[in-house]
Each structure stands twice: as C-alpha cells, then as structure tokens.
Design a protein around this motif. Structure first.
Motif, PDB file in Angstrom:
ATOM      1  N   PHE A 191      10.577  12.485  18.814  1.00 55.10           N
ATOM      2  CA  PHE A 191      10.726  11.638  17.556  1.00 55.10           C
ATOM      3  C   PHE A 191       9.297  11.365  17.636  1.00 55.10           C
ATOM      4  CE2 PHE A 191      15.594  11.851  19.039  1.00 55.10           C
ATOM      5  CZ  PHE A 191      15.772  12.146  18.032  1.00 55.10           C
ATOM      6  N   GLU A 192       8.736  10.966  18.263  1.00 52.61           N
ATOM      7  CA  GLU A 192       7.066  10.446  18.220  1.00 52.61           C
ATOM      8  C   GLU A 192       5.866  11.610  18.293  1.00 52.61           C
ATOM      9  OE1 GLU A 192       4.288   7.547  16.861  1.00 52.61           O
ATOM     10  OE2 GLU A 192       6.185   7.605  17.973  1.00 52.61           O
ATOM     11  N   ASP A 193       6.800  12.644  18.582  1.00 56.56           N
ATOM     12  CA  ASP A 193       5.894  13.467  17.734  1.00 56.56           C
ATOM     13  C   ASP A 193       5.989  14.130  16.717  1.00 56.56           C
ATOM     14  OD1 ASP A 193       4.681  14.790  20.320  1.00 56.56           O
ATOM     15  OD2 ASP A 193       6.216  15.374  21.199  1.00 56.56           O
ATOM     16  N   ALA A 194       7.295  14.249  16.475  1.00 61.70           N
ATOM     17  CA  ALA A 194       7.725  14.212  14.911  1.00 61.70           C
ATOM     18  C   ALA A 194       6.987  13.113  13.708  1.00 61.70           C
ATOM     19  CB  ALA A 194       9.260  14.049  14.696  1.00 61.70           C
ATOM     20  N   ALA A 195       7.013  11.674  14.516  1.00 64.26           N
ATOM     21  CA  ALA A 195       5.814  10.824  13.130  1.00 64.26           C
ATOM     22  C   ALA A 195       4.446  11.076  13.145  1.00 64.26           C
ATOM     23  CB  ALA A 195       6.506   9.478  13.579  1.00 64.26           C
ATOM     24  N   ARG A 196       4.361  11.777  14.074  1.00 61.94           N
ATOM     25  CA  ARG A 196       2.865  12.361  13.855  1.00 61.94           C
ATOM     26  C   ARG A 196       2.600  13.706  12.862  1.00 61.94           C
ATOM     27  NH1 ARG A 196       2.214  10.701  19.724  1.00 61.94           N
ATOM     28  NH2 ARG A 196       2.901  12.548  20.607  1.00 61.94           N
ATOM     29  N   PHE A 197       3.553  14.634  13.121  1.00 60.76           N
ATOM     30  CA  PHE A 197       3.565  15.448  12.406  1.00 60.76           C
ATOM     31  C   PHE A 197       3.831  15.076  11.080  1.00 60.76           C
ATOM     32  CE2 PHE A 197       5.668  18.496   9.762  1.00 60.76           C
ATOM     33  CZ  PHE A 197       4.607  19.770  10.056  1.00 60.76           C
ATOM     34  N   LEU A 198       5.042  14.442  11.037  1.00 62.30           N
ATOM     35  CA  LEU A 198       5.316  13.579   9.322  1.00 62.30           C
ATOM     36  C   LEU A 198       4.783  13.061   8.644  1.00 62.30           C
ATOM     37  CD1 LEU A 198       9.195  13.453  10.077  1.00 62.30           C
ATOM     38  CD2 LEU A 198       7.833  15.620   8.629  1.00 62.30           C
ATOM     39  N   ASN A 249       1.149  -0.830   0.242  1.00 64.00           N
ATOM     40  CA  ASN A 249       0.217  -0.192  -0.229  1.00 64.00           C
ATOM     41  C   ASN A 249       0.350   1.263  -0.334  1.00 64.00           C
ATOM     42  OD1 ASN A 249      -1.212   2.973   1.629  1.00 64.00           O
ATOM     43  ND2 ASN A 249      -2.759   0.795   0.730  1.00 64.00           N
ATOM     44  N   PRO A 250       0.457   2.065  -1.239  1.00 63.70           N
ATOM     45  CA  PRO A 250       1.740   3.305  -1.447  1.00 63.70           C
ATOM     46  C   PRO A 250       1.779   4.233   0.144  1.00 63.70           C
ATOM     47  CG  PRO A 250       0.262   2.945  -3.050  1.00 63.70           C
ATOM     48  CD  PRO A 250       0.230   2.267  -1.812  1.00 63.70           C
ATOM     49  N   LEU A 251       0.175   4.831   0.698  1.00 61.40           N
ATOM     50  CA  LEU A 251       0.896   4.999   1.827  1.00 61.40           C
ATOM     51  C   LEU A 251       0.794   4.796   3.785  1.00 61.40           C
ATOM     52  CD1 LEU A 251      -2.573   7.100   2.058  1.00 61.40           C
ATOM     53  CD2 LEU A 251      -0.150   7.924   0.718  1.00 61.40           C
ATOM     54  N   GLN A 252       1.114   3.544   3.095  1.00 59.59           N
ATOM     55  CA  GLN A 252       1.997   2.441   4.342  1.00 59.59           C
ATOM     56  C   GLN A 252       3.413   2.424   3.555  1.00 59.59           C
ATOM     57  OE1 GLN A 252      -0.287  -1.096   4.466  1.00 59.59           O
ATOM     58  NE2 GLN A 252      -2.575   0.136   5.454  1.00 59.59           N
ATOM     59  N   GLU A 253       3.620   2.125   3.437  1.00 61.42           N
ATOM     60  CA  GLU A 253       5.100   2.518   2.752  1.00 61.42           C
ATOM     61  C   GLU A 253       5.671   3.330   2.762  1.00 61.42           C
ATOM     62  OE1 GLU A 253       7.228  -0.660   1.481  1.00 61.42           O
ATOM     63  OE2 GLU A 253       5.125  -1.698   1.823  1.00 61.42           O
ATOM     64  N   ILE A 254       4.915   4.981   2.586  1.00 57.62           N
ATOM     65  CA  ILE A 254       5.888   5.788   3.781  1.00 57.62           C
ATOM     66  C   ILE A 254       5.595   5.934   4.233  1.00 57.62           C
ATOM     67  CG2 ILE A 254       5.532   8.339   2.915  1.00 57.62           C
ATOM     68  CD1 ILE A 254       4.766   8.009  -0.314  1.00 57.62           C
ATOM     69  N   ARG A 255       4.702   5.426   4.655  1.00 66.53           N
ATOM     70  CA  ARG A 255       4.743   6.221   6.069  1.00 66.53           C
ATOM     71  C   ARG A 255       5.584   5.540   7.363  1.00 66.53           C
ATOM     72  NH1 ARG A 255      -0.156   4.709   7.470  1.00 66.53           N
ATOM     73  NH2 ARG A 255      -1.349   6.792   8.241  1.00 66.53           N
ATOM     74  N   TYR A 261      11.140  12.204  -6.898  1.00 73.23           N
ATOM     75  CA  TYR A 261      12.376  12.910  -6.306  1.00 73.23           C
ATOM     76  C   TYR A 261      12.135  13.313  -5.513  1.00 73.23           C
ATOM     77  CZ  TYR A 261      14.452  10.136 -10.850  1.00 73.23           C
ATOM     78  OH  TYR A 261      14.842   9.045 -11.309  1.00 73.23           O
ATOM     79  N   HIS A 262      11.745  15.198  -5.338  1.00 68.67           N
ATOM     80  CA  HIS A 262      12.014  15.852  -4.377  1.00 68.67           C
ATOM     81  C   HIS A 262      10.632  15.317  -2.917  1.00 68.67           C
ATOM     82  CE1 HIS A 262      13.659  18.525  -6.362  1.00 68.67           C
ATOM     83  NE2 HIS A 262      12.791  18.668  -8.091  1.00 68.67           N
ATOM     84  N   LEU A 263       9.761  14.457  -3.094  1.00 73.56           N
ATOM     85  CA  LEU A 263       9.063  13.698  -1.989  1.00 73.56           C
ATOM     86  C   LEU A 263      10.676  13.005  -1.959  1.00 73.56           C
ATOM     87  CD1 LEU A 263       6.563  12.462  -0.915  1.00 73.56           C
ATOM     88  CD2 LEU A 263       7.013  10.603  -2.550  1.00 73.56           C
ATOM     89  N   ILE A 264      11.229  12.280  -1.410  1.00 69.81           N
ATOM     90  CA  ILE A 264      11.893  11.286  -1.333  1.00 69.81           C
ATOM     91  C   ILE A 264      12.795  12.600  -0.486  1.00 69.81           C
ATOM     92  CG2 ILE A 264      14.367  10.335  -1.946  1.00 69.81           C
ATOM     93  CD1 ILE A 264      12.415   8.706  -3.800  1.00 69.81           C
ATOM     94  N   PHE A 265      13.389  12.991  -1.257  1.00 66.30           N
ATOM     95  CA  PHE A 265      14.374  14.664  -1.011  1.00 66.30           C
ATOM     96  C   PHE A 265      14.012  15.354   0.260  1.00 66.30           C
ATOM     97  CE2 PHE A 265      16.433  15.481  -5.326  1.00 66.30           C
ATOM     98  CZ  PHE A 265      17.247  14.490  -5.265  1.00 66.30           C
ATOM     99  N   SER A 266      12.375  15.444   0.488  1.00 65.39           N
ATOM    100  CA  SER A 266      11.859  15.889   1.465  1.00 65.39           C
ATOM    101  C   SER A 266      11.883  15.601   2.768  1.00 65.39           C
ATOM    102  CB  SER A 266      10.124  16.658   0.791  1.00 65.39           C
ATOM    103  OG  SER A 266      10.514  17.187  -0.168  1.00 65.39           O
ATOM    104  N   ILE A 267      11.567  13.824   2.630  1.00 65.47           N
ATOM    105  CA  ILE A 267      11.583  12.666   3.578  1.00 65.47           C
ATOM    106  C   ILE A 267      13.000  12.619   4.372  1.00 65.47           C
ATOM    107  CG2 ILE A 267      11.512  10.574   4.058  1.00 65.47           C
ATOM    108  CD1 ILE A 267       9.268  10.424   1.783  1.00 65.47           C
TER     109      ILE A 267
END
Length: 214
Positions: A193-200, A88-94, A159-165
């Motif tokens: 780090f958990e706060d960051a994960a939720r925001f990202l 699943n794309p969104l799960q893979e990116i998450r 590419y810019h998605l990966i750079f942004s991550i």
C-alpha cells in the motif's frame, strides 16, 4: 434505515451487540457471495444465531444489505468531503489518494460489497448515486476546475480525475488476490500500500503540477 430492534424505545446493550453481530456476518457473506448469492440462513449461521432470532432484528436480507451500503457510503464519501477548497491543491489531492488507499487496506470487504452492488446495476443505491454522490462530486469538480483556472495545478477534467482515483485506489481492495499473486511473496505484504501510494503520487500529483512549477 434502522434495524427493527432499533425502532423500540429502549435498546439494550445485548440488542446493540446482536445487531452488530448480524451486520458483521452479513458483510462477510455479501462481500464474498454477493447479494443474490447470500441467503438469510447463511447470515444466521455466520452470526451464530437462529433464523427466527435474526429476523427479530432484520426482517429481510435487503434491510441488512441496505444498512451496510448506507454506512459504507457515508464513510466512503468522507475523504472527498474533506477536500478543502482553500488548501494547496496538490496536497489536497495527495491526501485524498492516501485516505482512499487506507480505506482499501482497512475495509476491503466494504469495497467489494459496493463493487458487487454496482456490478448488479446498483438497484438498491441508484438514488444515492444520482443524488448525494453526484452532488458531492459536482461540488468538488468545481473546486478542481477553479484550481486549474487559477494556475494552481494543471487543467484537467475533474470528473475523470476523480474516477481515476477511485479506480486506482479501490483496485487494491477489489482485486487484492490478483495484486498479491502478481507481486509475489516478497512484495505482497502491507508495504504494497505504501508502494502504491508513492506511485500514485508520481502518477497524479506530479502529473497535475502547473506548467513551470516543480
């Protein structure tokens, strides 16, 4: 690249332990002072060894630095390698974002080592950046673009998605002092780090949902 002692036919446990002790000291020095600001004497002192003893294992500062970078890049690329085209794309990116944040949390010195190398123009890893790294990013960019074409996620520049991550996750290692200073005592613990994960998740995952999908 291998340690000098690693090229001998039989490596003893003591040799292996000494190599790792030297590399641990080198990582601490390089991540703090950069390649140019670090001397072999400093590494030897940090390792608790004499300079001649250290040079038995690694003839040059560059040899230690390159081995550390090679190890780092191999580990650093694992999360991207594991992005599953059939998932699943969104799960893979998450999952990718989470793993990158975990690496920022668990390996901050390695992240700073790499950042220092890039800031110097990547003289010791340019071949890797233009070779293995570029090939892997090209491969995953095709996957992300195909997900968008199939309507499984919003279309975007992969590419810019990966750079942004990379930028947002590695920030928590490379600029850790700034992050903790701005967040203050009550918010700068491990929970950041958990706060960051939720925001990202909100920033990337919610932002990449295909139109009309919740």
């Amino acid at each position: 690249m291998k340690a000098r002692a690693a090229r001998t036919r039989r490596r003893t446990r003591i040799q292996e332990e000494n190599e790792e002790r030297i590399l641990e000291a080198a990582l601490e020095m390089f991540s703090t002072h950069g390649f140019r600001g670090t001397t072999i004497d400093q590494i030897a002192d940090a390792a608790g060894m004499s300079k001649p003893n250290l040079l038995y294992y690694f003839r040059t500062k560059d040899a230690m630095h390159r081995l550390l970078i090679e190890r780092l890049l191999d580990n650093w690329l694992d999360p991207l390698r594991e992005m599953n085209p059939d998932g699943n794309p969104l799960q893979e990116i998450r999952s990718y974002i989470r793993r990158k944040l975990e690496m920022a949390r668990d390996f901050p010195r390695e992240s700073r080592l790499f950042a220092n190398e890039i800031l110097q123009g990547a003289p010791r890893v340019e071949d890797v950046l233009k070779g293995e790294l570029r090939e892997l990013v090209d491969e995953k960019a095709k996957v992300i673009r195909e997900w968008g074409r199939q309507g499984k996620m919003a279309k975007c520049d992969p590419y810019h998605l990966i750079f942004s991550i990379w930028a947002t996750t590695q920030h928590y290692a490379d600029f850790d002092v700034q992050v903790r200073a701005v967040l203050g005592e009550n918010m700068s613990g491990e929970g950041r780090f958990e706060d960051a994960a939720r925001f990202l998740d909100q920033l990337f995952v919610d932002g990449l949902k295909a139109s009309g999908k919740n």
